[in-house]
Each structure stands twice: as structure tokens, then as C-alpha cells.
Design a protein around this motif. Structure first.
Motif, PDB file in Angstrom:
ATOM      1  N   VAL A 240       0.839  -1.201   0.000  1.00 43.14           N
ATOM      2  CA  VAL A 240       0.000   0.000   0.000  1.00 43.14           C
ATOM      3  C   VAL A 240       0.873   1.251   0.000  1.00 43.14           C
ATOM      4  O   VAL A 240       0.547   2.247  -0.655  1.00 43.14           O
ATOM      5  CB  VAL A 240      -0.958  -0.003   1.218  1.00 43.14           C
ATOM      6  N   LEU A 241       1.995   1.197   0.695  1.00 48.84           N
ATOM      7  CA  LEU A 241       2.945   2.316   0.689  1.00 48.84           C
ATOM      8  C   LEU A 241       3.435   2.591  -0.729  1.00 48.84           C
ATOM      9  O   LEU A 241       3.531   3.752  -1.159  1.00 48.84           O
ATOM     10  CB  LEU A 241       4.122   2.011   1.615  1.00 48.84           C
ATOM     11  N   ASP A 242       3.724   1.516  -1.475  1.00 50.81           N
ATOM     12  CA  ASP A 242       4.160   1.673  -2.871  1.00 50.81           C
ATOM     13  C   ASP A 242       3.067   2.323  -3.720  1.00 50.81           C
ATOM     14  O   ASP A 242       3.345   3.206  -4.541  1.00 50.81           O
ATOM     15  CB  ASP A 242       4.537   0.313  -3.468  1.00 50.81           C
ATOM     16  N   VAL A 243       1.820   1.883  -3.516  1.00 46.10           N
ATOM     17  CA  VAL A 243       0.685   2.465  -4.248  1.00 46.10           C
ATOM     18  C   VAL A 243       0.558   3.946  -3.916  1.00 46.10           C
ATOM     19  O   VAL A 243       0.346   4.792  -4.792  1.00 46.10           O
ATOM     20  CB  VAL A 243      -0.625   1.719  -3.911  1.00 46.10           C
ATOM     21  N   MET A 244       0.683   4.248  -2.648  1.00 49.64           N
ATOM     22  CA  MET A 244       0.600   5.635  -2.180  1.00 49.64           C
ATOM     23  C   MET A 244       1.613   6.518  -2.904  1.00 49.64           C
ATOM     24  O   MET A 244       1.286   7.603  -3.400  1.00 49.64           O
ATOM     25  CB  MET A 244       0.859   5.656  -0.664  1.00 49.64           C
TER      26      MET A 244
ATOM     27  N   ASN B 181       0.961   7.139  -6.558  1.00 51.22           N
ATOM     28  CA  ASN B 181      -0.090   8.144  -6.720  1.00 51.22           C
ATOM     29  C   ASN B 181       0.380   9.542  -6.328  1.00 51.22           C
ATOM     30  O   ASN B 181      -0.424  10.459  -6.187  1.00 51.22           O
ATOM     31  CB  ASN B 181      -1.323   7.762  -5.890  1.00 51.22           C
ATOM     32  N   ARG B 182       1.713   9.668  -6.159  1.00 50.38           N
ATOM     33  CA  ARG B 182       2.336  10.957  -5.833  1.00 50.38           C
ATOM     34  C   ARG B 182       1.841  11.533  -4.510  1.00 50.38           C
ATOM     35  O   ARG B 182       1.721  12.739  -4.343  1.00 50.38           O
ATOM     36  CB  ARG B 182       2.109  11.967  -6.968  1.00 50.38           C
ATOM     37  N   LEU B 183       1.543  10.619  -3.592  1.00 48.03           N
ATOM     38  CA  LEU B 183       1.220  11.012  -2.231  1.00 48.03           C
ATOM     39  C   LEU B 183       2.381  10.561  -1.356  1.00 48.03           C
ATOM     40  O   LEU B 183       2.626   9.366  -1.204  1.00 48.03           O
ATOM     41  CB  LEU B 183      -0.078  10.348  -1.759  1.00 48.03           C
ATOM     42  N   TYR B 184       3.131  11.512  -0.840  1.00 43.81           N
ATOM     43  CA  TYR B 184       4.354  11.168  -0.134  1.00 43.81           C
ATOM     44  C   TYR B 184       4.076  10.814   1.322  1.00 43.81           C
ATOM     45  O   TYR B 184       3.278  11.479   1.990  1.00 43.81           O
ATOM     46  CB  TYR B 184       5.362  12.309  -0.243  1.00 43.81           C
ATOM     47  N   PRO B 185       4.715   9.750   1.803  1.00 41.27           N
ATOM     48  CA  PRO B 185       4.526   9.333   3.195  1.00 41.27           C
ATOM     49  C   PRO B 185       4.877  10.463   4.160  1.00 41.27           C
ATOM     50  O   PRO B 185       5.764  11.272   3.887  1.00 41.27           O
ATOM     51  CB  PRO B 185       5.491   8.153   3.350  1.00 41.27           C
ATOM     52  N   THR B 186       4.186  10.512   5.272  1.00 38.77           N
ATOM     53  CA  THR B 186       4.412  11.524   6.290  1.00 38.77           C
ATOM     54  C   THR B 186       5.151  10.904   7.478  1.00 38.77           C
ATOM     55  O   THR B 186       5.420   9.702   7.502  1.00 38.77           O
ATOM     56  CB  THR B 186       3.070  12.103   6.776  1.00 38.77           C
TER      57      THR B 186
END
Length: 225
Positions: A138-142, A145-150
Motif C-alpha cells: 500500500v505504501l508503494d501504491v501511495m 499516486n504521488r502522495l508522499y509518506p508523512t
């Protein structure tokens, strides 16, 4: 308000509904939405529905939550990201990850878009269910989708990896924090170092301590063991 010649508006009704939901009076909140607002010819908005959704999701009533979202659509009130984050959180608590995936897959056809909070909720749910590998996917999918982990994402993953004793993976994640532009805190280092303390991995503890000092992170008086 009506007796004073001041008719309540959608904000007034939404505030009343919020108060009722906080008091656990969900049925009364529904009555305000379905009867009193209709009688006053006052159209609800997304903020009217949100406290009711939060209340029924807190009780794990997923079917009722889906029905409420359908009602929102009927009122021409498109559910937003906050709406779906509340539902996704409820699904994760029930470990219904297929339901979460379905919602995310369908989001491409709808107005709302998942944000970093959406994925943090999903990743946290997977981690708490012991599904670390799925959480990483899911982190990879995130990120695709150009949503960077916080920082919240980092904390969730580190805690998960340490709980299932995947300590070297946790160490690698910690070391990649600069590449991922994550601000690492003393809490993150202590989480991983405590894990290595539990298995007697003292050389790794000393290395992490050295790395922490090089980054200017001041150590605490002791580690939780």
C-alpha cells in the motif's frame, strides 16, 4: 429561533446534529436530518452528514454508513475525502480490507481523491492486523499516486516492523528516511533501538545511537526494554 423571527439555517442544524451525535443520540440526529430539516425546507451539506457518519462508524455499523453515503448522493451532497476516511477507518477496525480496496479502486470514478491520511489509516489498519507485507504494498501504491509518506506513516511502519521483530527492515527504513524526506525523531530511533535491545542486538543499538548523535538527535536517559 423561529419564535424570535430567526429561521435556523444549515449551519444551525449541523451544529445541533453534531451535539446530538457527541451525546450518543444518533437516532435524534437522524430525526433532525430527515424530518426537521425537510419540514424547514433546509438542504443538508457534507458537514451535516459527517457527525452522523462518525457516530455510526464508531459503532461498527458499516451497512448503515453505506446507506448514509447513498443518502448524501440523493441530496446532491457529494461525499468528500473526510467522509471516506471515516468509513475506511471503520472498515480497517473490522479488518475488512477488501472493502477498503474496493472504495479506493472506485475513487478514480468519483469526485473525492484519497490523501495521505487515507493511506495512513489503511497502512495502520494492515499493520495492526499483522499484515506488514501488504502495508508495504500500500505504501508503494501511495507513492505511485504521488502522495508522499508523512512522519505518521513512518511511525506506523516502524512500530509494526518492531512488533513483529522485522528489526533489520525497520533499521533499513530508518536509514532511508533522508531519501524519503522524512524527519526522523528520537521516538523513531528509540522504537527501533528498543527492538534490538530485546533480542540482544547491541552492536546495532550502538550503531543507531551513533547515527542518532551524528544527526544531532539528543538521546533520552534510557531505552524502553
Amino acid at each position: 429561533m423561529s419564535m424570535a423571527g430567526c429561521s435556523p439555517d444549515v449551519t444551525s442544524y449541523s451544529t445541533l446534529i453534531t451535539g446530538l451525535c457527541r451525546a450518543g443520540q444518533i437516532e435524534e440526529a437522524y430525526d433532525v436530518l430527515n424530518r426537521r430539516m425537510a419540514e424547514a425546507n433546509c438542504s443538508p451539506n457534507v458537514f451535516t452528514f459527517t457527525p452522523i457518519l462518525r457516530g455510526i462508524c464508531a459503532k461498527g455499523q458499516i451497512e448503515d454508513a453505506n446507506s448514509l453515503i447513498e443518502l448524501m448522493d440523493k441530496h446532491g451532497c457529494s461525499p468528500n475525502t473526510v467522509t471516506y476516511n471515516i468509513l475506511i477507518d471503520a472498515l480497517c477496525k473490522k479488518k475488512d480490507f477488501d472493502g477498503v480496496k474496493k472504495i479506493l479502486d472506485e475513487s478514480v470514478l468519483k469526485v473525492w481523491k484519497p490523501n495521505a491520511v487515507t493511506y495512513n489509516i489503511y497502512i495502520d489498519g494492515l499493520c495492526k492486523a499483522g499484515k506488514a507485507e501488504e502495508a508495504y504494498r500500500v505504501l508503494d501504491v501511495m507513492m505511485r499516486n504521488r502522495l508522499y509518506p508523512t512522519v505518521v506513516t513512518l511511525n506506523i511502519l516502524l512500530d509494526c516492523l518492531c512488533r513483529v521483530l522485522k528489526l533489520y527492515e525497520a533499521k533499513c527504513l530508518l536509514e532511508k528516511s533522508r531519501e524519503l524526506e522524512w524527519h526522523v525523531s528520537i521516538f523513531d530511533y528509540n522504537t527501533v533501538m528498543s527492538g534490538f535491545c530485546r533480542i540482544g542486538g547491541w552492536p546495532t543499538v550502538l550503531k543507531l545511537l551513533t547515527d542518532k548523535l551524528k544527526k544531532g538527535i539528543v538521546p533520552t536517559l534510557g531505552l524502553i526494554t
